[in-house]
Design a protein around this motif. Structure first.
Motif, short mmCIF file in Angstrom:
data_model
loop_
_atom_site.label_atom_id
_atom_site.label_comp_id
_atom_site.label_asym_id
_atom_site.label_seq_id
_atom_site.Cartn_x
_atom_site.Cartn_y
_atom_site.Cartn_z
N VAL A 54 0.88 -1.16 0.00
CA VAL A 54 0.00 0.00 0.00
C VAL A 54 0.92 1.21 0.00
N TRP A 55 0.71 2.12 -0.94
CA TRP A 55 1.61 3.26 -1.10
C TRP A 55 1.42 4.28 0.02
N SER A 56 2.49 4.45 0.78
CA SER A 56 2.58 5.42 1.88
C SER A 56 3.86 6.20 1.69
N ALA A 57 4.14 7.14 2.57
CA ALA A 57 5.40 7.88 2.48
C ALA A 57 6.59 6.92 2.53
N GLN A 58 6.53 5.96 3.42
CA GLN A 58 7.65 5.02 3.58
C GLN A 58 7.79 4.09 2.39
N THR A 59 6.67 3.52 1.91
CA THR A 59 6.78 2.57 0.80
C THR A 59 7.15 3.29 -0.50
N LEU A 60 6.63 4.48 -0.72
CA LEU A 60 7.01 5.24 -1.91
C LEU A 60 8.48 5.64 -1.87
N ASP A 61 8.97 6.02 -0.68
CA ASP A 61 10.38 6.38 -0.54
C ASP A 61 11.26 5.18 -0.87
N ARG A 62 10.94 4.03 -0.32
CA ARG A 62 11.73 2.81 -0.60
C ARG A 62 11.65 2.46 -2.08
N TRP A 63 10.45 2.53 -2.66
CA TRP A 63 10.24 2.22 -4.07
C TRP A 63 11.10 3.11 -4.96
N LEU A 64 11.08 4.40 -4.70
CA LEU A 64 11.84 5.33 -5.53
C LEU A 64 13.36 5.16 -5.37
N GLN A 65 13.79 4.59 -4.26
CA GLN A 65 15.22 4.29 -4.08
C GLN A 65 15.67 3.17 -5.00
N GLY A 66 14.80 2.23 -5.26
CA GLY A 66 15.16 1.09 -6.10
C GLY A 66 14.00 0.14 -6.24
N PRO A 67 13.15 0.35 -7.25
CA PRO A 67 11.95 -0.49 -7.40
C PRO A 67 12.24 -1.98 -7.45
N GLU A 68 13.30 -2.38 -8.14
CA GLU A 68 13.62 -3.79 -8.30
C GLU A 68 13.99 -4.44 -6.96
N ARG A 69 14.54 -3.65 -6.04
CA ARG A 69 14.86 -4.20 -4.70
C ARG A 69 13.60 -4.39 -3.88
#
Length: 142
Positions: free
Chosen positions: A93-108
């Motif tokens: 679920v997209w939150s500040a934390q999950t979006l931040d992690r996603w933008l750091q490296g989606p494949e990770r």
């Protein structure tokens, strides 16, 4: 100093070092969360246009899905977009934390995703997240 005293001193130093490492880990997690929730949406709009706009828009699916209303939405569920099976089944679920992690490296975050772009600068990520958070409910796709 006796060998017993030296051993206790080494154990104490090791325990203190372990505590510092644990505290530093929690500190970096909370600073990422704080940064993600304290971005500037005006700068985020500019960063979105410069970094994300080639593949995404707010209201129309392009190479990537439309992103209006992404904040708080389950990943891979926006209508009329063909997501990778990996993202559709990720249960994110997209939150500040999950979006931040996603933008750091989606494949990770989701191995097998199609998105390859990374936004390395943590302040820029926070700004983009703040911008997306403000975008509310998505209009019907075009």
């Amino acid at each position: 100093m006796s060998m017993l005293g030296l051993g206790k001193l080494c154990l104490s130093a090791t325990a203190m070092l372990a505590a510092v490492v644990v505290i530093a880990g929690f500190s970096s997690m909370s600073s990422a969360a704080e940064r993600a929730s304290s971005g500037d949406p005006v700068r985020g709009a500019q960063a979105f246009a410069a970094n994300c706009g080639a593949c995404h828009s707010l209201d129309a699916n392009r190479v990537g899905p439309a992103l209006r209303g992404v904040y708080g939405r389950r990943a891979g569920t926006a209508s009329r977009y063909s997501y990778s099976p990996a993202l559709r089944t990720s249960n994110i679920v997209w939150s500040a934390q999950t979006l931040d992690r996603w933008l750091q490296g989606p494949e990770r975050v989701v191995p097998g995703t199609r998105m390859r772009f990374r936004l390395a600068d943590p302040n820029r990520r926070a700004d983009v997240v703040a911008f997306l958070r403000q975008q509310g409910v998505r209009s019907p796709p075009q």
